[in-house]
Design a protein around this motif. Structure first.
Motif, PDB file in Angstrom:
ATOM      1  N   MET A  31       0.843  -1.192   0.000  1.00 39.81           N
ATOM      2  CA  MET A  31       0.000   0.000   0.000  1.00 39.81           C
ATOM      3  C   MET A  31       0.886   1.253   0.000  1.00 39.81           C
ATOM      4  O   MET A  31       0.660   2.186  -0.777  1.00 39.81           O
ATOM      5  CB  MET A  31      -0.930  -0.015   1.219  1.00 39.81           C
ATOM      6  CG  MET A  31      -2.144   0.854   1.079  1.00 39.81           C
ATOM      7  SD  MET A  31      -3.229   0.828   2.542  1.00 39.81           S
ATOM      8  CE  MET A  31      -3.806  -0.855   2.596  1.00 39.81           C
ATOM      9  N   VAL A  35       1.113   4.067  -3.069  1.00 42.82           N
ATOM     10  CA  VAL A  35       0.810   5.469  -2.753  1.00 42.82           C
ATOM     11  C   VAL A  35       2.027   6.352  -3.049  1.00 42.82           C
ATOM     12  O   VAL A  35       1.903   7.413  -3.668  1.00 42.82           O
ATOM     13  CB  VAL A  35       0.339   5.615  -1.286  1.00 42.82           C
ATOM     14  CG1 VAL A  35       0.313   7.076  -0.857  1.00 42.82           C
ATOM     15  CG2 VAL A  35      -1.037   4.979  -1.107  1.00 42.82           C
ATOM     16  N   VAL A  60      -6.987  -4.634   0.366  1.00 44.66           N
ATOM     17  CA  VAL A  60      -6.011  -3.655  -0.113  1.00 44.66           C
ATOM     18  C   VAL A  60      -6.431  -3.181  -1.501  1.00 44.66           C
ATOM     19  O   VAL A  60      -6.445  -1.986  -1.786  1.00 44.66           O
ATOM     20  CB  VAL A  60      -4.581  -4.232  -0.127  1.00 44.66           C
ATOM     21  CG1 VAL A  60      -3.609  -3.282  -0.811  1.00 44.66           C
ATOM     22  CG2 VAL A  60      -4.117  -4.537   1.281  1.00 44.66           C
ATOM     23  N   LEU A  64      -7.468   0.770  -2.301  1.00 46.16           N
ATOM     24  CA  LEU A  64      -6.660   1.494  -3.283  1.00 46.16           C
ATOM     25  C   LEU A  64      -7.524   1.923  -4.464  1.00 46.16           C
ATOM     26  O   LEU A  64      -7.394   3.035  -4.972  1.00 46.16           O
ATOM     27  CB  LEU A  64      -5.479   0.649  -3.758  1.00 46.16           C
ATOM     28  CG  LEU A  64      -4.346   0.464  -2.762  1.00 46.16           C
ATOM     29  CD1 LEU A  64      -3.303  -0.500  -3.301  1.00 46.16           C
ATOM     30  CD2 LEU A  64      -3.710   1.797  -2.380  1.00 46.16           C
ATOM     31  N   TYR A 134      -8.775  -0.627   6.996  1.00 42.85           N
ATOM     32  CA  TYR A 134      -7.828  -0.574   5.879  1.00 42.85           C
ATOM     33  C   TYR A 134      -7.706   0.851   5.345  1.00 42.85           C
ATOM     34  O   TYR A 134      -6.614   1.296   5.003  1.00 42.85           O
ATOM     35  CB  TYR A 134      -8.257  -1.522   4.756  1.00 42.85           C
ATOM     36  CG  TYR A 134      -7.853  -2.960   4.994  1.00 42.85           C
ATOM     37  CD1 TYR A 134      -6.833  -3.553   4.261  1.00 42.85           C
ATOM     38  CD2 TYR A 134      -8.495  -3.742   5.944  1.00 42.85           C
ATOM     39  CE1 TYR A 134      -6.466  -4.873   4.461  1.00 42.85           C
ATOM     40  CE2 TYR A 134      -8.141  -5.064   6.156  1.00 42.85           C
ATOM     41  CZ  TYR A 134      -7.121  -5.628   5.410  1.00 42.85           C
ATOM     42  OH  TYR A 134      -6.754  -6.926   5.622  1.00 42.85           O
ATOM     43  N   ARG A 135      -8.820   1.553   5.260  1.00 45.58           N
ATOM     44  CA  ARG A 135      -8.790   2.960   4.816  1.00 45.58           C
ATOM     45  C   ARG A 135      -7.937   3.802   5.758  1.00 45.58           C
ATOM     46  O   ARG A 135      -7.181   4.670   5.324  1.00 45.58           O
ATOM     47  CB  ARG A 135     -10.201   3.532   4.763  1.00 45.58           C
ATOM     48  CG  ARG A 135     -11.026   3.040   3.624  1.00 45.58           C
ATOM     49  CD  ARG A 135     -12.420   3.687   3.647  1.00 45.58           C
ATOM     50  NE  ARG A 135     -13.258   3.032   2.693  1.00 45.58           N
ATOM     51  CZ  ARG A 135     -14.327   2.280   2.992  1.00 45.58           C
ATOM     52  NH1 ARG A 135     -14.712   2.122   4.256  1.00 45.58           N
ATOM     53  NH2 ARG A 135     -15.012   1.706   2.041  1.00 45.58           N
ATOM     54  N   ARG A 138      -4.361   3.149   5.005  1.00 47.71           N
ATOM     55  CA  ARG A 138      -4.028   3.824   3.737  1.00 47.71           C
ATOM     56  C   ARG A 138      -3.847   5.330   3.948  1.00 47.71           C
ATOM     57  O   ARG A 138      -2.865   5.914   3.496  1.00 47.71           O
ATOM     58  CB  ARG A 138      -5.151   3.569   2.722  1.00 47.71           C
ATOM     59  CG  ARG A 138      -4.945   4.262   1.381  1.00 47.71           C
ATOM     60  CD  ARG A 138      -6.234   4.385   0.594  1.00 47.71           C
ATOM     61  NE  ARG A 138      -7.177   5.256   1.273  1.00 47.71           N
ATOM     62  CZ  ARG A 138      -8.496   5.203   1.119  1.00 47.71           C
ATOM     63  NH1 ARG A 138      -9.045   4.314   0.324  1.00 47.71           N
ATOM     64  NH2 ARG A 138      -9.282   6.048   1.768  1.00 47.71           N
ATOM     65  N   GLU A 142      -0.437   7.510   3.596  1.00 50.53           N
ATOM     66  CA  GLU A 142      -0.362   8.605   2.635  1.00 50.53           C
ATOM     67  C   GLU A 142       0.089   9.900   3.308  1.00 50.53           C
ATOM     68  O   GLU A 142       0.971  10.603   2.798  1.00 50.53           O
ATOM     69  CB  GLU A 142      -1.710   8.826   1.952  1.00 50.53           C
ATOM     70  CG  GLU A 142      -1.657   9.958   0.942  1.00 50.53           C
ATOM     71  CD  GLU A 142      -2.963  10.181   0.210  1.00 50.53           C
ATOM     72  OE1 GLU A 142      -3.007  11.180  -0.550  1.00 50.53           O
ATOM     73  OE2 GLU A 142      -3.920   9.414   0.375  1.00 50.53           O
TER      74      GLU A 142
END
Length: 156
Positions: A31, A35, A60, A64, A134-135, A138, A142
């Motif tokens: 991930m 990114v 994932v 994404l 998961y978000r 992420r 990021e």
């Protein structure tokens, strides 16, 4: 030091090559790799690996895809699958990965940074609750990538 591939330029004072490492290269490190590639396509050579290879995680792919990114046909790989560890920086995302990279890089001129990152596979609940976990991973990755690899403000 691995040079940026042809056509890419490294930012002054910033690494030109980064390896993201987690336990299985199935969630956090791929991930982060995708990114980072998206955010810095012309300035940073990026790869990822795990202490051991894991299995691709469909959550994932889902989180994404929500932001227009994809792993493509990429499959999890282990550190042993890499040709070398000749990177400027290794970012470890799990305790297991951090300890392994410190062992492997004792005789290398590679900086190792530890970014403790939650493993969302332990979340139980509805699909929405799992996706939210998961978000969160992420989004945190990021934000950290943007902060760590952003160009320094110009004086004047």
């Amino acid at each position: 030091m691995r040079a940026a591939p042809a056509g890419l330029t490294a930012l002054p004072g910033r690494p030109s090559s980064v390896l993201f490492v987690c336990g299985r290269n199935a969630i956090r490190s791929p991930m982060a790799e995708v990114v980072a590639r998206h955010l810095f396509p012309a300035s940073l050579y990026v790869a990822s690996a795990g202490v051991q290879p894991g299995d691709r995680d469909p959550f994932v792919d889902a989180v994404l895809e929500e932001i227009g990114l994809s792993l493509g046909d990429r499959r999890p790989q282990a550190l042993a699958d890499l040709e070398d560890l000749n990177f400027d920086l290794a970012v470890t995302l799990s305790p297991e990965a951090h300890h392994r990279m410190l062992e492997l890089t004792r005789s290398f001129a590679i900086e190792v940074e530890y970014w403790p990152t939650f493993d969302p596979t332990g979340v139980v609940g509805s699909r929405t609750q799992i996706l939210d976990a998961y978000r969160d991973v992420r989004n945190r990755l990021e934000a950290r990538i943007r902060e760590r690899f952003a160009p320094e403000p110009r004086a004047g």
